[in-house]
Design a protein around this motif. Structure first.
Motif, PDB file in Angstrom:
ATOM      1  N   SER A  13      -6.683   4.775   2.285  1.00  0.00           N
ATOM      2  CA  SER A  13      -8.134   5.159   1.049  1.00  0.00           C
ATOM      3  C   SER A  13      -9.098   6.052   1.099  1.00  0.00           C
ATOM      4  O   SER A  13      -8.950   7.070   2.397  1.00  0.00           O
ATOM      5  CB  SER A  13      -8.996   3.503   0.990  1.00  0.00           C
ATOM      6  N   HIS A  33     -10.741   5.511  -3.199  1.00  0.00           N
ATOM      7  CA  HIS A  33      -9.413   5.159  -3.603  1.00  0.00           C
ATOM      8  C   HIS A  33      -8.792   4.688  -3.251  1.00  0.00           C
ATOM      9  O   HIS A  33      -9.147   5.065  -2.162  1.00  0.00           O
ATOM     10  CB  HIS A  33      -9.152   6.966  -4.595  1.00  0.00           C
ATOM     11  N   THR A  34      -7.985   4.604  -3.371  1.00  0.00           N
ATOM     12  CA  THR A  34      -6.822   4.010  -2.654  1.00  0.00           C
ATOM     13  C   THR A  34      -5.233   3.903  -3.273  1.00  0.00           C
ATOM     14  O   THR A  34      -5.135   4.106  -4.216  1.00  0.00           O
ATOM     15  CB  THR A  34      -6.642   1.870  -2.598  1.00  0.00           C
ATOM     16  N   GLU A  37      -1.842   0.447  -3.369  1.00  0.00           N
ATOM     17  CA  GLU A  37      -1.600  -0.674  -4.579  1.00  0.00           C
ATOM     18  C   GLU A  37       0.037  -0.994  -4.891  1.00  0.00           C
ATOM     19  O   GLU A  37       0.523  -2.034  -4.968  1.00  0.00           O
ATOM     20  CB  GLU A  37      -2.192  -0.701  -6.112  1.00  0.00           C
ATOM     21  N   PRO A  38       0.931   0.399  -4.769  1.00  0.00           N
ATOM     22  CA  PRO A  38       1.941   0.254  -5.196  1.00  0.00           C
ATOM     23  C   PRO A  38       2.446  -0.686  -4.010  1.00  0.00           C
ATOM     24  O   PRO A  38       3.479  -1.591  -4.056  1.00  0.00           O
ATOM     25  CB  PRO A  38       2.761   1.921  -4.940  1.00  0.00           C
ATOM     26  N   THR A  40       1.126  -2.517  -1.936  1.00  0.00           N
ATOM     27  CA  THR A  40       1.188  -3.470  -1.720  1.00  0.00           C
ATOM     28  C   THR A  40       1.902  -4.883  -2.766  1.00  0.00           C
ATOM     29  O   THR A  40       2.268  -5.722  -2.252  1.00  0.00           O
ATOM     30  CB  THR A  40      -0.617  -3.940  -2.036  1.00  0.00           C
ATOM     31  N   GLU A  41       1.916  -4.206  -3.977  1.00  0.00           N
ATOM     32  CA  GLU A  41       2.839  -4.618  -4.538  1.00  0.00           C
ATOM     33  C   GLU A  41       4.321  -4.946  -5.196  1.00  0.00           C
ATOM     34  O   GLU A  41       5.074  -5.976  -5.073  1.00  0.00           O
ATOM     35  CB  GLU A  41       2.512  -4.010  -6.623  1.00  0.00           C
ATOM     36  N   THR A  44       3.978  -8.233  -2.353  1.00  0.00           N
ATOM     37  CA  THR A  44       3.598  -9.181  -2.653  1.00  0.00           C
ATOM     38  C   THR A  44       4.587 -10.106  -3.673  1.00  0.00           C
ATOM     39  O   THR A  44       5.009 -10.793  -4.105  1.00  0.00           O
ATOM     40  CB  THR A  44       2.698  -9.444  -3.426  1.00  0.00           C
ATOM     41  N   HIS A  52      -5.096  -5.661   3.342  1.00  0.00           N
ATOM     42  CA  HIS A  52      -5.053  -4.573   2.780  1.00  0.00           C
ATOM     43  C   HIS A  52      -6.878  -3.811   3.720  1.00  0.00           C
ATOM     44  O   HIS A  52      -7.498  -4.420   4.188  1.00  0.00           O
ATOM     45  CB  HIS A  52      -4.750  -3.622   1.821  1.00  0.00           C
TER      46      HIS A  52
END
Length: 252
Positions: A13, A33-34, A37-38, A40-41, A44, A52
Protein backbone atom coordinates in the motif's frame (compact mmCIF):
# COMPACT_ATOMS: atom_id res chain seq x y z
CA UNK A 1 -10.51 -30.72 11.43
CA UNK A 2 -7.63 -28.72 9.93
CA UNK A 3 -7.61 -25.07 10.94
CA UNK A 4 -7.76 -22.43 8.18
CA UNK A 5 -4.44 -21.40 6.70
CA UNK A 6 -3.59 -17.92 8.01
CA UNK A 7 -1.53 -15.43 5.99
CA UNK A 8 -0.16 -12.06 7.08
CA UNK A 9 0.36 -9.81 4.04
CA UNK A 10 2.55 -6.87 5.09
CA UNK A 11 2.99 -3.84 2.84
CA UNK A 12 1.48 -3.45 -0.64
CA UNK A 13 0.00 0.00 0.00
CA UNK A 14 1.10 3.59 -0.37
CA UNK A 15 0.07 7.20 0.22
CA UNK A 16 0.46 9.74 -2.59
CA UNK A 17 0.60 13.53 -2.28
CA UNK A 18 -0.19 15.70 -5.32
CA UNK A 19 0.16 19.44 -5.84
CA UNK A 20 -2.43 21.01 -8.15
CA UNK A 21 -1.56 24.36 -9.79
CA UNK A 22 -4.40 26.56 -11.11
CA UNK A 23 -3.09 29.92 -12.20
CA UNK A 24 -1.95 31.88 -9.14
CA UNK A 25 -3.36 29.28 -6.77
CA UNK A 26 -2.28 25.82 -5.74
CA UNK A 27 -3.44 23.15 -3.35
CA UNK A 28 -2.38 19.65 -2.36
CA UNK A 29 -4.31 16.42 -2.04
CA UNK A 30 -3.39 13.12 -0.41
CA UNK A 31 -4.72 9.74 -1.53
CA UNK A 32 -4.32 6.21 -0.16
CA UNK A 33 -3.82 3.24 -2.48
CA UNK A 34 -3.48 -0.50 -2.07
CA UNK A 35 -2.45 -3.25 -4.46
CA UNK A 36 -3.42 -6.09 -2.14
CA UNK A 37 -6.91 -6.82 -3.45
CA UNK A 38 -6.06 -9.20 -6.34
CA UNK A 39 -4.01 -11.50 -4.13
CA UNK A 40 -6.37 -11.24 -1.17
CA UNK A 41 -9.36 -12.17 -3.35
CA UNK A 42 -7.45 -15.04 -4.97
CA UNK A 43 -6.55 -16.52 -1.58
CA UNK A 44 -9.79 -15.95 0.32
CA UNK A 45 -11.60 -17.63 -2.57
CA UNK A 46 -9.68 -20.78 -1.60
CA UNK A 47 -10.57 -20.57 2.08
CA UNK A 48 -7.24 -18.99 3.10
CA UNK A 49 -7.52 -16.30 5.77
CA UNK A 50 -5.60 -13.13 4.86
CA UNK A 51 -4.76 -10.29 7.23
CA UNK A 52 -3.51 -7.25 5.33
CA UNK A 53 -1.24 -4.94 7.31
CA UNK A 54 -0.85 -1.80 5.16
CA UNK A 55 2.60 -0.27 4.86
CA UNK A 56 1.89 2.74 7.08
CA UNK A 57 0.89 0.43 9.95
CA UNK A 58 3.86 -1.93 9.66
CA UNK A 59 6.32 0.09 11.84
CA UNK A 60 3.88 0.16 14.76
CA UNK A 61 1.93 -3.08 14.37
CA UNK A 62 4.06 -5.77 12.70
CA UNK A 63 4.55 -8.67 15.16
CA UNK A 64 7.60 -8.26 17.38
CA UNK A 65 8.00 -11.79 18.76
CA UNK A 66 7.93 -15.38 17.57
CA UNK A 67 4.83 -15.92 19.71
CA UNK A 68 3.01 -13.09 17.90
CA UNK A 69 4.10 -14.41 14.51
CA UNK A 70 2.74 -17.83 15.49
CA UNK A 71 -0.75 -16.40 14.95
CA UNK A 72 0.03 -16.93 11.24
CA UNK A 73 1.19 -19.82 9.08
CA UNK A 74 2.67 -17.61 6.36
CA UNK A 75 4.10 -14.09 6.29
CA UNK A 76 4.32 -12.39 2.91
CA UNK A 77 6.41 -9.21 2.67
CA UNK A 78 5.34 -7.27 -0.42
CA UNK A 79 6.84 -3.91 -1.38
CA UNK A 80 7.77 -3.01 2.19
CA UNK A 81 11.34 -2.06 3.06
CA UNK A 82 13.48 -3.33 5.90
CA UNK A 83 13.39 0.04 7.68
CA UNK A 84 9.65 -0.31 8.29
CA UNK A 85 10.36 -3.53 10.22
CA UNK A 86 13.45 -2.23 12.00
CA UNK A 87 12.10 1.13 13.15
CA UNK A 88 9.21 0.81 15.59
CA UNK A 89 7.78 4.15 16.63
CA UNK A 90 9.24 3.68 20.13
CA UNK A 91 12.71 3.58 18.60
CA UNK A 92 12.22 6.21 15.92
CA UNK A 93 10.42 8.80 18.06
CA UNK A 94 11.54 8.02 21.60
CA UNK A 95 14.94 6.33 21.29
CA UNK A 96 13.79 3.17 23.08
CA UNK A 97 15.15 -0.32 22.53
CA UNK A 98 12.86 -2.71 20.67
CA UNK A 99 13.23 -6.22 19.23
CA UNK A 100 14.89 -6.48 15.82
CA UNK A 101 11.97 -7.84 13.82
CA UNK A 102 14.22 -9.03 11.00
CA UNK A 103 15.96 -11.33 13.48
CA UNK A 104 12.58 -12.33 14.88
CA UNK A 105 11.33 -13.31 11.42
CA UNK A 106 14.42 -15.44 10.83
CA UNK A 107 13.97 -17.18 14.20
CA UNK A 108 10.30 -17.80 13.43
CA UNK A 109 11.20 -19.40 10.11
CA UNK A 110 13.78 -21.66 11.74
CA UNK A 111 11.10 -22.77 14.20
CA UNK A 112 8.68 -23.72 11.40
CA UNK A 113 7.23 -20.53 9.91
CA UNK A 114 6.68 -19.87 6.21
CA UNK A 115 8.12 -16.61 4.84
CA UNK A 116 7.80 -15.18 1.32
CA UNK A 117 9.01 -11.97 -0.26
CA UNK A 118 7.33 -10.61 -3.40
CA UNK A 119 9.04 -8.11 -5.67
CA UNK A 120 8.52 -4.38 -5.83
CA UNK A 121 10.26 -1.03 -5.56
CA UNK A 122 10.80 -1.59 -1.81
CA UNK A 123 11.40 -5.36 -1.92
CA UNK A 124 14.75 -7.15 -1.90
CA UNK A 125 17.18 -4.19 -2.38
CA UNK A 126 14.69 -2.18 -4.40
CA UNK A 127 14.64 1.28 -5.94
CA UNK A 128 17.90 3.13 -5.22
CA UNK A 129 18.72 0.40 -2.69
CA UNK A 130 15.92 1.57 -0.36
CA UNK A 131 14.46 -1.90 0.19
CA UNK A 132 17.61 -2.47 2.27
CA UNK A 133 17.35 -6.25 2.79
CA UNK A 134 20.93 -7.00 1.65
CA UNK A 135 22.96 -8.66 4.43
CA UNK A 136 20.01 -8.87 6.83
CA UNK A 137 18.68 -11.88 8.77
CA UNK A 138 15.77 -12.02 6.32
CA UNK A 139 18.14 -12.41 3.38
CA UNK A 140 19.90 -15.17 5.34
CA UNK A 141 16.75 -17.33 5.32
CA UNK A 142 15.39 -16.46 1.86
CA UNK A 143 16.37 -18.45 -1.24
CA UNK A 144 17.78 -15.17 -2.64
CA UNK A 145 21.20 -13.54 -2.55
CA UNK A 146 20.23 -9.88 -2.61
CA UNK A 147 22.24 -7.25 -4.46
CA UNK A 148 23.73 -4.33 -2.49
CA UNK A 149 22.53 -2.02 -5.30
CA UNK A 150 19.28 -1.04 -7.02
CA UNK A 151 18.12 -4.42 -8.31
CA UNK A 152 15.11 -3.47 -10.46
CA UNK A 153 14.72 -4.76 -14.00
CA UNK A 154 12.09 -2.85 -15.97
CA UNK A 155 10.69 -4.75 -18.95
CA UNK A 156 7.87 -2.58 -20.37
CA UNK A 157 7.95 -4.69 -23.53
CA UNK A 158 7.07 -7.74 -21.44
CA UNK A 159 9.22 -10.70 -20.47
CA UNK A 160 8.04 -14.30 -20.69
CA UNK A 161 8.47 -16.57 -17.64
CA UNK A 162 9.80 -20.08 -18.19
CA UNK A 163 9.08 -22.94 -15.79
CA UNK A 164 11.94 -25.22 -14.76
CA UNK A 165 10.45 -27.57 -12.16
CA UNK A 166 6.92 -28.57 -13.12
CA UNK A 167 6.86 -31.39 -10.56
CA UNK A 168 7.19 -29.11 -7.53
CA UNK A 169 4.03 -28.68 -5.39
CA UNK A 170 4.13 -24.89 -5.88
CA UNK A 171 3.51 -25.44 -9.59
CA UNK A 172 0.92 -28.21 -9.31
CA UNK A 173 -2.01 -27.51 -11.61
CA UNK A 174 -0.57 -24.19 -12.84
CA UNK A 175 -1.20 -23.81 -16.60
CA UNK A 176 1.88 -23.65 -18.78
CA UNK A 177 0.94 -20.49 -20.72
CA UNK A 178 2.28 -17.89 -18.28
CA UNK A 179 1.55 -14.27 -19.32
CA UNK A 180 4.36 -11.76 -19.64
CA UNK A 181 5.57 -9.67 -16.70
CA UNK A 182 6.64 -6.02 -16.88
CA UNK A 183 9.52 -6.07 -14.41
CA UNK A 184 11.13 -7.76 -11.43
CA UNK A 185 13.91 -7.59 -8.86
CA UNK A 186 17.12 -9.31 -9.95
CA UNK A 187 18.68 -11.51 -7.27
CA UNK A 188 21.03 -14.48 -7.09
CA UNK A 189 20.22 -17.85 -5.58
CA UNK A 190 21.32 -19.00 -2.17
CA UNK A 191 23.37 -22.23 -2.35
CA UNK A 192 20.52 -24.45 -1.12
CA UNK A 193 17.72 -22.80 -3.13
CA UNK A 194 15.58 -24.60 -5.69
CA UNK A 195 14.77 -22.54 -8.79
CA UNK A 196 11.23 -23.15 -10.05
CA UNK A 197 10.87 -20.48 -12.75
CA UNK A 198 12.95 -17.77 -14.38
CA UNK A 199 12.65 -14.70 -16.64
CA UNK A 200 15.30 -13.81 -19.19
CA UNK A 201 17.78 -16.05 -17.38
CA UNK A 202 17.15 -14.47 -13.96
CA UNK A 203 15.35 -16.18 -11.05
CA UNK A 204 11.62 -15.50 -10.88
CA UNK A 205 10.42 -18.07 -8.34
CA UNK A 206 12.70 -19.89 -5.90
CA UNK A 207 12.22 -21.85 -2.68
CA UNK A 208 14.29 -23.31 0.14
CA UNK A 209 13.96 -24.88 3.56
CA UNK A 210 15.51 -23.27 6.62
CA UNK A 211 15.48 -25.22 9.86
CA UNK A 212 11.90 -26.41 10.33
CA UNK A 213 10.54 -23.65 8.09
CA UNK A 214 10.21 -22.81 4.43
CA UNK A 215 10.87 -19.65 2.43
CA UNK A 216 10.08 -18.41 -1.07
CA UNK A 217 11.12 -15.51 -3.29
CA UNK A 218 8.87 -14.20 -6.07
CA UNK A 219 10.87 -11.64 -8.04
CA UNK A 220 7.96 -9.78 -9.63
CA UNK A 221 4.95 -7.98 -8.19
CA UNK A 222 1.62 -9.41 -7.03
CA UNK A 223 -0.31 -6.62 -8.83
CA UNK A 224 0.37 -3.82 -11.35
CA UNK A 225 2.57 -2.34 -12.50
CA UNK A 226 5.05 -5.25 -12.86
CA UNK A 227 2.26 -7.83 -12.67
CA UNK A 228 -0.17 -6.63 -15.37
CA UNK A 229 -3.88 -7.21 -15.56
CA UNK A 230 -3.35 -10.06 -18.04
CA UNK A 231 -1.43 -11.94 -15.35
CA UNK A 232 -4.09 -11.24 -12.72
CA UNK A 233 -6.81 -12.52 -15.08
CA UNK A 234 -4.81 -15.65 -15.94
CA UNK A 235 -6.39 -18.80 -14.43
CA UNK A 236 -2.97 -19.76 -13.08
CA UNK A 237 -2.72 -16.69 -10.80
CA UNK A 238 -4.93 -17.98 -7.96
CA UNK A 239 -3.60 -21.52 -8.38
CA UNK A 240 0.02 -20.37 -8.16
CA UNK A 241 -0.39 -18.16 -5.12
CA UNK A 242 -2.67 -20.63 -3.35
CA UNK A 243 -0.01 -23.29 -3.89
CA UNK A 244 2.67 -20.90 -2.61
CA UNK A 245 0.81 -20.37 0.65
CA UNK A 246 0.02 -24.05 1.15
CA UNK A 247 3.63 -25.08 0.46
CA UNK A 248 5.03 -22.44 2.83
CA UNK A 249 2.64 -23.64 5.53
CA UNK A 250 3.63 -27.28 4.97
CA UNK A 251 0.18 -28.19 3.65
CA UNK A 252 1.24 -29.28 0.18
Amino acid sequence: MTSPLRVLLAGESWVSESTHYKGFDAFTSVTFHTGAEPLTEALTGQGIEVTHLPAHLVPESFPGSVAELDAYDVVLLSDIGANSLLLHQDTWLNGRRRPNRLKTLAAWVAAGGGLAMAGGYLSFQGFEGKGFFHRTPVEAVLPAEISPYDDRVETPEGVEPSVLATGHPVLAGVPGDWPALLGYNRFGLSPDATLLAQVDGDPLLAVRTEGAGRTLAWASDIAPHWCPQEFLDWPGYPVLFGNICRWLAGRD
